[in-house]
Design a protein around this motif. Structure first.
Motif, PDB file in Angstrom:
ATOM      1  N   ILE A   1      93.061  25.204  40.230  1.00  0.00           N
ATOM      2  CA  ILE A   1      94.582  25.543  39.439  1.00  0.00           C
ATOM      3  C   ILE A   1      94.542  27.061  39.068  1.00  0.00           C
ATOM      4  O   ILE A   1      95.538  27.500  39.073  1.00  0.00           O
ATOM      5  CB  ILE A   1      94.725  24.873  38.177  1.00  0.00           C
ATOM      6  CG1 ILE A   1      94.769  23.414  38.439  1.00  0.00           C
ATOM      7  CG2 ILE A   1      95.875  25.228  37.488  1.00  0.00           C
ATOM      8  CD1 ILE A   1      94.693  22.412  37.380  1.00  0.00           C
TER       9      ILE A   1
ATOM     10  N   ALA B   1      95.301  26.529  33.087  1.00  0.00           N
ATOM     11  CA  ALA B   1      94.681  25.347  33.890  1.00  0.00           C
ATOM     12  C   ALA B   1      94.466  24.403  32.966  1.00  0.00           C
ATOM     13  O   ALA B   1      94.763  23.159  33.242  1.00  0.00           O
ATOM     14  CB  ALA B   1      93.731  25.910  34.791  1.00  0.00           C
TER      15      ALA B   1
ATOM     16  N   ARG C   1      98.227  21.794  39.176  1.00  0.00           N
ATOM     17  CA  ARG C   1      98.248  23.211  40.060  1.00  0.00           C
ATOM     18  C   ARG C   1      99.702  23.628  40.033  1.00  0.00           C
ATOM     19  O   ARG C   1     100.025  24.953  39.800  1.00  0.00           O
ATOM     20  CB  ARG C   1      97.760  23.045  41.425  1.00  0.00           C
ATOM     21  CG  ARG C   1      97.659  24.278  41.947  1.00  0.00           C
ATOM     22  CD  ARG C   1      96.889  24.284  43.330  1.00  0.00           C
ATOM     23  NE  ARG C   1      97.490  23.247  44.206  1.00  0.00           N
ATOM     24  CZ  ARG C   1      96.828  22.701  45.368  1.00  0.00           C
ATOM     25  NH1 ARG C   1      95.775  23.308  45.667  1.00  0.00           N
ATOM     26  NH2 ARG C   1      97.398  21.918  45.892  1.00  0.00           N
TER      27      ARG C   1
END
Length: 254
Positions: free
Chosen positions: A103, A122, A154
């Motif tokens: 991410i 993230a 993500r």
């Protein structure tokens, strides 16, 4: 384009090896709207989705994002795609990176964030998909459903204006499918603008603001889910729904 409209496709055509897959698609999507695109395999659903952000280049037609064409040679399409992100059937995770690092990568490289800010973003995204405990796990240590939820994390970590889902549960068994759909429902109810190509009719009925039925490269019918699923006006729509709703499994046992 109205102020509420975020993306509009105009007369989109696409052919592959002489076979016309899209035959002039027109579709507009408003902010905070959830649009589910349904239809038989080979009807052009995924191709159309990929044309919206030019992963697949249309042969003809126009795509307007926030009122501006994204078709010109001077358009920074990577920048555009960072605001209209896509979640694919395959998870497309880097196997050598942890969930958190998968991410962070786009946040650092595309958004230009520093490591500390990217890590915080993230972890927040992972918490939204119920995977904060798996931040340091590698994709090979995760189930298919968990990997797809990392892919969704993500996407939403980019804080996009539009998320496009291309059959996100098609590679999953039923139990894992429900956990991914549950995450998608929460995003929809939270106001995320979404376009979802799906074969999950229950999800479309419950979550979509509008359902679009495609067949043979055209939009056959579109409208409110209750109307589409209970009183479709086109005979082709009726045939398709009669077949798929008969075959659709029920929810998993409690």
């Amino acid at each position: 384009m109205s102020q509420d409209e975020i993306i509009r496709a105009v007369n989109i055509h696409k052919s592959f090896k002489g076979h016309e897959v899209l035959k002039g698609i027109d579709l507009s999507i408003s902010r905070q709207e959830v649009v589910c695109i349904i239809g038989p395999s080979g009807s052009g659903k995924s191709t159309f989705l990929r044309c919206l952000n030019r992963i697949t280049e249309p042969d003809k037609g126009e795509v307007l994002f926030e009122g501006k064409s994204i078709m010109g040679p001077d358009v920074d399409i990577d920048e555009v795609r960072s605001h209209m992100v896509m979640v694919f059937q395959s998870y497309n995770l880097f196997l050598h990176l942890t969930a958190k690092k998968n991410i962070m990568l786009a946040l650092e490289q595309v958004r230009g964030m520093g490591q500390e800010e990217a890590e915080a973003r993230a972890l927040d995204a992972l918490s939204k998909v119920g995977l904060e405990a798996k931040a340091d796990a590698y994709p090979g240590q995760l189930s298919g459903g968990q990997q797809q939820r990392v892919a969704i994390a993500r996407a939403i970590a980019m804080e996009p204006k539009l998320v496009m889902f291309d059959e996100p549960t098609s590679a999953l068994d039923p139990e894992l499918t429900y956990e991914v759909l549950d995450v998608m429902k929460k995003l929809a109810y939270g106001g995320m603008t979404m376009v979802v190509v799906t074969h999950e009719m229950g999800f479309a009925k419950d979550v979509a603001d509008r359902v679009v039925f495609m067949d043979h490269g055209v939009i056959v019918e579109e409208g409110d889910p209750d109307k589409i699923f209970t009183d479709p006006q086109n005979e082709r729509t009726r045939q398709f729904l009669k077949r798929v709703l008969k075959d659709e499994p029920g929810p998993p046992p409690a």
